[in-house]
Design a protein around this motif. Sequence first.
Motif, PDB file in Angstrom:
ATOM      1  N   LYS A 219       0.403  -0.607  -0.078  1.00 51.07           N
ATOM      2  CA  LYS A 219      -0.218   0.179   0.151  1.00 51.07           C
ATOM      3  C   LYS A 219       0.571   1.337  -0.469  1.00 51.07           C
ATOM      4  CE  LYS A 219      -2.742   0.778   3.045  1.00 51.07           C
ATOM      5  NZ  LYS A 219      -3.604   0.870   4.071  1.00 51.07           N
TER       6      LYS A 219
ATOM      7  N   ASN B 117       0.782   3.400   3.354  1.00 57.61           N
ATOM      8  CA  ASN B 117       1.173   2.960   4.666  1.00 57.61           C
ATOM      9  C   ASN B 117       2.053   3.560   4.802  1.00 57.61           C
ATOM     10  OD1 ASN B 117       3.552   1.109   5.718  1.00 57.61           O
ATOM     11  ND2 ASN B 117       2.221  -0.132   5.990  1.00 57.61           N
TER      12      ASN B 117
ATOM     13  N   VAL C 205     -10.180  -1.024  -1.127  1.00 60.79           N
ATOM     14  CA  VAL C 205      -9.362  -1.053   0.744  1.00 60.79           C
ATOM     15  C   VAL C 205     -10.887  -2.421   1.189  1.00 60.79           C
ATOM     16  CG1 VAL C 205      -9.570  -0.585   2.953  1.00 60.79           C
ATOM     17  CG2 VAL C 205      -8.931   0.987   0.999  1.00 60.79           C
TER      18      VAL C 205
ATOM     19  N   GLU D 212      -7.402   2.691  -2.626  1.00 57.67           N
ATOM     20  CA  GLU D 212      -6.326   2.749  -2.483  1.00 57.67           C
ATOM     21  C   GLU D 212      -5.385   2.265  -3.413  1.00 57.67           C
ATOM     22  OE1 GLU D 212      -4.286   4.149   1.075  1.00 57.67           O
ATOM     23  OE2 GLU D 212      -6.214   3.130   2.274  1.00 57.67           O
TER      24      GLU D 212
ATOM     25  N   TYR E 151      -1.542   0.603  -4.593  1.00 60.12           N
ATOM     26  CA  TYR E 151      -0.928  -0.145  -4.786  1.00 60.12           C
ATOM     27  C   TYR E 151       0.353  -0.478  -5.171  1.00 60.12           C
ATOM     28  CZ  TYR E 151      -4.470  -2.015  -0.913  1.00 60.12           C
ATOM     29  OH  TYR E 151      -5.298  -1.542   0.347  1.00 60.12           O
TER      30      TYR E 151
END
Length: 413
Positions: free
Chosen positions: A170, A173, A202, A209, A211
């Motif tokens: 992610k 993150n 998600v 999101e 990635y």
Amino acid sequence: CSVLPRVPKEKPKTEATPKPRQAPTDEAQMAAAAALARMELKPKAKLPSSQEAIKNQGRSLLEETEPLCRRRDGADLTSPDKEGAAAPSVSGVYFICPLTGAVVKKDKKEKHLREAIQSYFSVDPVAASIMEIHTFNKDREKVRVGVETMAKYLDNIYLHPEEEKYRRIKLQNKVFQERISCLEGIHRFFQAIGFETKTLPVPGQETTEEYYVLKEEMLTKLEDLKDYKEQLLSSEPVRAQLDRQLCVFKPSPEAARFELPNDFYNLTAEEIKREQRLRTEAVEKASMLRTRAMREKEEQREMRKYNYTLMRVRFPDGYILQGTFYARESVSALYNFVREALRDDWLPFELLGPGGLKLTDENLAFNECGLVPSALLTLAWDAAVMADIQASGEEQSGSPLKPELLSRVQTLS
């Protein structure tokens, strides 16, 4: 300065057979052995494999960027001297690009390195992105943390390829943002090793999101991922090597006169002029009022103003060898520089500083010895070895410097 021992006048020959050569004395053999030992201890630089691979690609870049650089056998890129100004002892500080072999001025160094690495992306994007990460991120601690975190991601994929969660990273993150995303070149590295960006939902939420997701075909190339991780961990920054700008001059009374360009100083041109003016005004007063400790402290502060130093070594025959060094390099670098210029590199010698002071501690830096931003040293041969050479009947004919250097000898003006 020191001179070679005088060779006795040749006596009339009374026999046809030549005089047998005498063996060197024990002292001479020990001196020569010590000189050879220092040479053997000198570490040999080895380029990383990725830099070896980029060499050929870089040659084409050298042709494209010729206006930014000069070759070893070409003329320096210097602007004409101002009328009435003294010609500089050296035109500037230059560096050798380890990827292309080009010689570039200090202010063009990073631009040339970027172009050299960029040119290699079309050949080996993984190696190029790794060089980018290690070279252009100056905070080495951040690089270490980021690279080690990235290695853990790749380890998890290699050890658990069936686990989909390890193949997704992610982008928002916190760990990824703080340790990895901030590094220049890291996103090109992800793309080069088989990741692609995807917008995914998600779990348990209605939002999406971004990635990094490993492509499916990379699951059949897990050994490649392992190799990429090892390359990432073991690589070093690509560093341009300081060009010594070796010059040989004929004997000259101007040997001790230096005119240095601003490249040799940490200060700007305006600051240099101001420093010189203030020093001239205060020199008499300072010499009266300062204690010895204060003078030594100020001298040390002065030494730190210099990044580079221009060294000249005068040989017994008057010829002068000149080279550029880092101010913080050890004196051993100068001994090696001189030794590599000798026709007979086994001959032991000493270097004498101003006032005839011997430079015996080769581990000291130039700025610790007060040999910045320039200095003229004198070379003296080992007396025992030269006495043995004289006793053997062998004359030291001509200059001790290599013929290829003498063929490019210049006149010091």
